[in-house]
Enzyme design. Structure first.
Site, PDB file in Angstrom:
ATOM      1  N   ASN A 163       0.865  -1.182   0.000  1.00  0.00           N
ATOM      2  CA  ASN A 163       0.000   0.000   0.000  1.00  0.00           C
ATOM      3  C   ASN A 163       0.904   1.234   0.000  1.00  0.00           C
ATOM      4  OD1 ASN A 163      -1.829   2.027   0.468  1.00  0.00           O
ATOM      5  ND2 ASN A 163      -2.324   1.402   2.565  1.00  0.00           N
ATOM      6  N   TRP A 164       1.050   1.842  -1.186  1.00  0.00           N
ATOM      7  CA  TRP A 164       1.981   2.976  -1.299  1.00  0.00           C
ATOM      8  C   TRP A 164       1.408   4.245  -0.663  1.00  0.00           C
ATOM      9  CZ3 TRP A 164       4.165   2.975  -7.041  1.00  0.00           C
ATOM     10  CH2 TRP A 164       4.803   1.751  -7.284  1.00  0.00           C
ATOM     11  N   HIS A 197      -9.460   0.783   5.109  1.00  0.00           N
ATOM     12  CA  HIS A 197      -8.186   1.030   5.799  1.00  0.00           C
ATOM     13  C   HIS A 197      -8.451   1.984   6.964  1.00  0.00           C
ATOM     14  CE1 HIS A 197      -4.129   2.408   6.610  1.00  0.00           C
ATOM     15  NE2 HIS A 197      -3.689   1.349   5.949  1.00  0.00           N
ATOM     16  N   GLU A 228      -6.936   4.466   8.010  1.00  0.00           N
ATOM     17  CA  GLU A 228      -6.784   5.895   7.669  1.00  0.00           C
ATOM     18  C   GLU A 228      -8.033   6.419   6.970  1.00  0.00           C
ATOM     19  OE1 GLU A 228      -3.092   5.496   5.553  1.00  0.00           O
ATOM     20  OE2 GLU A 228      -2.072   4.979   7.435  1.00  0.00           O
ATOM     21  N   SER A 243       3.471  -2.160  10.448  1.00  0.00           N
ATOM     22  CA  SER A 243       4.930  -2.123  10.633  1.00  0.00           C
ATOM     23  C   SER A 243       5.583  -3.476  10.323  1.00  0.00           C
ATOM     24  CB  SER A 243       5.295  -1.654  12.039  1.00  0.00           C
ATOM     25  OG  SER A 243       4.837  -0.323  12.238  1.00  0.00           O
ATOM     26  N   GLY A 280       2.791  -1.222   4.335  1.00  0.00           N
ATOM     27  CA  GLY A 280       2.773   0.206   4.041  1.00  0.00           C
ATOM     28  C   GLY A 280       4.177   0.715   3.767  1.00  0.00           C
ATOM     29  N   GLY A 281       4.796   1.306   4.776  1.00  0.00           N
ATOM     30  CA  GLY A 281       6.109   1.957   4.602  1.00  0.00           C
ATOM     31  C   GLY A 281       7.140   1.087   3.897  1.00  0.00           C
TER      32      GLY A 281
HETATM   33  C1  PEP Z   1      -0.795   0.052   6.152  1.00  0.00           C
HETATM   34  O1  PEP Z   1      -0.965   1.251   6.087  1.00  0.00           O
HETATM   35  O2  PEP Z   1      -1.607  -0.725   5.641  1.00  0.00           O
HETATM   36  C2  PEP Z   1       0.382  -0.420   6.863  1.00  0.00           C
HETATM   37  C3  PEP Z   1       0.416  -1.661   7.257  1.00  0.00           C
HETATM   38  O3  PEP Z   1       1.377   0.502   7.091  1.00  0.00           O
HETATM   39  P1  PEP Z   1       2.816   0.219   7.729  1.00  0.00           P
HETATM   40  O4  PEP Z   1       3.340  -1.050   7.145  1.00  0.00           O
HETATM   41  O5  PEP Z   1       3.642   1.404   7.335  1.00  0.00           O
HETATM   42  O6  PEP Z   1       2.618   0.118   9.202  1.00  0.00           O
END
Ligand code: PEP
Length: 253
Positions: free
Chosen positions: A9-10, A98, A100, A216, A237-238
């Site tokens: 997920n960019w 999500h 967010e 994470s 994500g990141g």
């Molecule tokens: C996400 O936003 O779906 C996610 C898992 O982010 P991150 O890996 O950065 O925690």
């Protein structure tokens, strides 16, 4: 055997030039190094979907995903993107719900249930996100809360429709924070969600539904998380913004 899947997920990151570099690096590494049975889904910003589709199309193990879509198929909804539009440019998966989106865009359970419907009606596959806040985790009923998100967003579907549904368990306290659920915490929640699915749809549907972990997840913790019997991959994500790290995660099974 249920499908193993890793989705990147960019979010709202990368210019077009940066996106083109990232996608070609990931495509080359997946081609050269990844086991063929892990599905790899890239979810860039909508603006780049049509362009990036050409890079992913020749590689059967890879697919394109969107990060959201509107609950109506068309209409006067300025600035929004619909499921038929996503389908028309080669998208296969759509992330829905999500945290967010739920938090910053006030998406409700009712809207999410409608989004799930429009996505499935248009031949796309939802990656349905659920997860508890830190406050909920510190209370007693966080498992019941996450199960209730599945009930509200998905349990109006038929058992047949569930074949195209992917679930992503993403504890909100672990998203973008560097705090990861331990493999035991992830396994316990995934097992509880699978049991919840079994209660509604029976063992066969529960056993065949792919449940991803997100929060994470990185190249260091992915092997332990993916080794859990009920964890079928990750929503990343990141770490999906760095080609080497993302493909190392893909190779973590
Ligand atoms: C996400 O936003 O779906 C996610 C898992 O982010 P991150 O890996 O950065 O925690």
């Amino acid at each position: 055997m249920r499908k193993q899947l890793v989705a990147g997920n960019w979010k709202m990151n990368k210019t077009l030039d940066e996106a083109l570099i990232l996608v070609s690096e990931v495509v080359n590494m997946v081609n050269d190094e990844a086991k063929g049975d892990v599905k790899v889904v890239l979810c860039p910003p909508d603006l780049y979907l049509a362009t990036l589709a050409r890079y992913l199309e020749p590689i059967t193990q890879m697919a394109l995903g969107a990060q959201n879509c509107h609950q109506k198929a068309s209409g006067a909804y300025t600035g929004e993107v619909s499921a038929p539009m996503l389908k028309s440019v080669g998208v296969e998966y759509v992330i829905l719900g999500h945290s967010e989106r739920r938090q910053y865009f006030a998406e409700t359970d009712q809207q999410l249930a409608e989004k799930v419907d429009v996505v499935l009606e248009n031949g796309l596959k939802p990656i349905f996100c659920c997860g508890e806040s830190l406050e909920q985790r510190n209370g007693n009923d966080f498992i019941a809360f996450v199960c209730s998100q599945l009930t509200a967003g998905l349990f109006h579907l038929s058992a047949g429709q569930f074949a195209d549904v992917v679930i992503a368990y993403e504890p909100i306290w672990a998203i973008g924070t560097g705090l990861t659920a331990s493999s035991q915490q992830a396994q316990d929640m995934h097992a509880a969600l699978r049991q919840h699915l079994a209660g509604q749809y029976g063992e066969a549907v529960a056993e065949n539904t792919t449940i991803l972990y997100g929060g994470s997840c990185n190249e260091k913790n992915a092997p332990e998380l993916f080794a859990c019997p009920d964890v079928d991959g990750g929503l990343i994500g990141g770490a999906s913004l760095k080609s080497r790290e993302f493909v190392n995660i893909v190779k973590s099974f």
